[in-house]
Design an enzyme around this catalytic site. Sequence first.
Site, PDB file in Angstrom:
ATOM      1  N   ASP A 119       0.821  -1.216   0.000  1.00 41.70           N
ATOM      2  CA  ASP A 119       0.000   0.000   0.000  1.00 41.70           C
ATOM      3  C   ASP A 119       0.854   1.265   0.000  1.00 41.70           C
ATOM      4  OD1 ASP A 119      -2.434  -1.261  -0.040  1.00 41.70           O
ATOM      5  OD2 ASP A 119      -2.687  -1.267   2.140  1.00 41.70           O
ATOM      6  N   TYR A 144       7.792  -9.821   6.656  1.00 37.88           N
ATOM      7  CA  TYR A 144       7.523  -8.403   6.870  1.00 37.88           C
ATOM      8  C   TYR A 144       8.105  -7.980   8.201  1.00 37.88           C
ATOM      9  CZ  TYR A 144       4.035  -8.174   3.102  1.00 37.88           C
ATOM     10  OH  TYR A 144       3.407  -8.182   1.882  1.00 37.88           O
TER      11      TYR A 144
END
Lengths: 244, 244
Positions: free
Chosen positions: A52, A110
């Site tokens: 994003d 992540y």
Amino acid sequence: VKNIKIVIEYNGTGFSGWQSQKNGLTIQDIIEQSLLKITGENIRISGSGRTDAGVHAFGQVASFKTGSSIPPEKFAYALNQKLPEGIVIVGSEKVPEDFHARFSAKSKEYIYKIYNSKFPSAIYNNLLFQTPLNLNIDLMNRGCEHLIGVHDFKSFMSSGSNAESTVREVFYAACTKCENIITFTISGNGFLYNMVRIIVGTLIQMGNEKIDPDEMINIILSQDRELAAPTAPAHGLYLNKVTY
Amino acid sequence: VKNIKIVIEYNGTGFSGWQSQKNGLTIQDIIEQSLLKITGENIRISGSGRTDAGVHAFGQVASFKTGSSIPPEKFAYALNQKLPEGIVIVGSEKVPEDFHARFSAKSKEYIYKIYNSKFPSAIYNNLLFQTPLNLNIDLMNRGCEHLIGVHDFKSFMSSGSNAESTVREVFYAACTKCENIITFTISGNGFLYNMVRIIVGTLIQMGNEKIDPDEMINIILSQDRELAAPTAPAHGLYLNKVTY
């Protein structure tokens, strides 16, 4: 025609995320424009997955086919000449014809960086999520333990997503603290839309003693997004690496 | 009238350095403008010392006199409401009348961050000096050892400076390496203009086997700026803390 894999580091600040979009300043679009400049070809690249707006990457991976005579390992150098500040190709290599950055991925890692401080960081401003809340990292790590394994993570998926299956395997999940920066690391065979950020939002409430860490089990089992906490902001998140 | 000490963190990118100047976007000017907004007073602040354009600070210190009724420890909060991104007051307190951020300083610590990598860092771009040179940190640390103690550091001062004495005491100087980031830390009772950056430039040549580390002794003794290496860039440098 060769199949090329590139590894990309980017600072998500100021970009409209990874995925190509109309009139958007996306990382995919910018790399494709740079590829056109160096090869003369209109190349579509496939990323390992979207990130994003505001999300960073140390090791995003993309692959593409090209007839260019540029040696595979030189794509990094050639692209870096054209790319703007904030996007750097840290490696390029030839890969087998059937390699695909998204479909060939075995696992992803992540990290999420929390700046646990009264005031924002002047220096790392868009690179950390700042919160003044008291956070007990031991409680957060107890919450992490329940994430590991094969689970239906539907509670940690933003609505609007239409994933076929919401079952994923998490291989590793833990928090470390260095001075006032808490780093959450998670790896797994795949992640649902906003999954890491919703997990982080939930861990923050556990660290702040708003939710008991053992409630993580019930939140997972409920398959109810409402039981997990609000999504943590994009700018603390980094796609760290993709393994094939 | 109270004497207030503030500790300031800033990202030097995009600012014209610390020291007030005409038409310059300096950190001192911006803080003074914010003080005017919150107190209604035209306040001159005294920093512990200048930093050049692009240089960062985790712990710059300034002091100023004010008749404002704002509680001393609230100045940080009030100023942070007015300051732009990249400048954060991380603490404020009342100090004795004779405290002066520059003249009362006992020691200062600087750090310099080298990103030892083929390509620039996309994420930490203006926060690290990137070089692809092979750097042997053991050689750099051997060079550091010769810096410690009381020396005339004239060889490590940019011309144009008119310091009364060029003798300074270095308390600590060493390099550490974490992945591909080399961090040089130096503390002392004071620093000449560009001293840290010229030392770093010289250590880089030692790490790259262009200058023998033991040559540091002769470079110091020569008092000749020409024998030291070129000045390392501003954007790797951080004023880390000032001790009183």
